[in-house]
Write a protein that holds these residues in place. Structure first.
Motif: not given
Length: 119
Positions: A41-48, A50-56, A93-104
């Motif tokens: 179910a997360a496959r459609d939720k991880v796009s935000m 991948i841009g940071c955590h998916g790049i070695p 972290h501002p970016t992570m706060v915004g993302i985390a607050k958008s998640l159920s």
């Protein structure tokens, strides 16, 4: 003063007591089921993510330059805990706060399950 229950009142009181017991049991059984993460179910939720955590070796520059951690293979409970801490403000972290607050709660569990299953 001694109270006595009449023969007419006794069945009504018994019925009332039974209703109270059923109501109490229903309230206890109405507790929400624990949330279980679903990696699929997360496959459609991880796009935000991948841009940071998916790049070695990725280094972000906001709000300061820092190395972004790779979260693939990380423990699911740790990921859930971190996301909940960002959402609550315990981590800042501002970016992570915004993302985390958008998640159920379910989104958090799903994303954690997804990343914990990656290698």
């Amino acid at each position: 003063m001694k109270l006595s229950i009449t023969k007419r009142a006794a069945p009504a009181l018994a019925a009332l007591a039974a209703c109270a017991a059923v109501g109490s049991a229903a309230a206890q059984s109405a507790a929400p089921a624990p949330i279980t993460g679903n990696a699929e179910a997360a496959r459609d939720k991880v796009s935000m993510c991948i841009g940071c955590h998916g790049i070695p070796g990725y280094r972000a520059s906001f709000p300061e330059v820092y190395s972004v951690p790779m979260i693939a293979g990380q423990n699911a409970k740790y990921i859930e805990s971190a996301l909940k801490e960002y959402a609550s403000g315990a981590r800042s972290h501002p970016t992570m706060v915004g993302i985390a607050k958008s998640l159920s709660e379910q989104d958090i569990a799903d994303v954690a399950a997804y990343y914990s299953n990656l290698k």
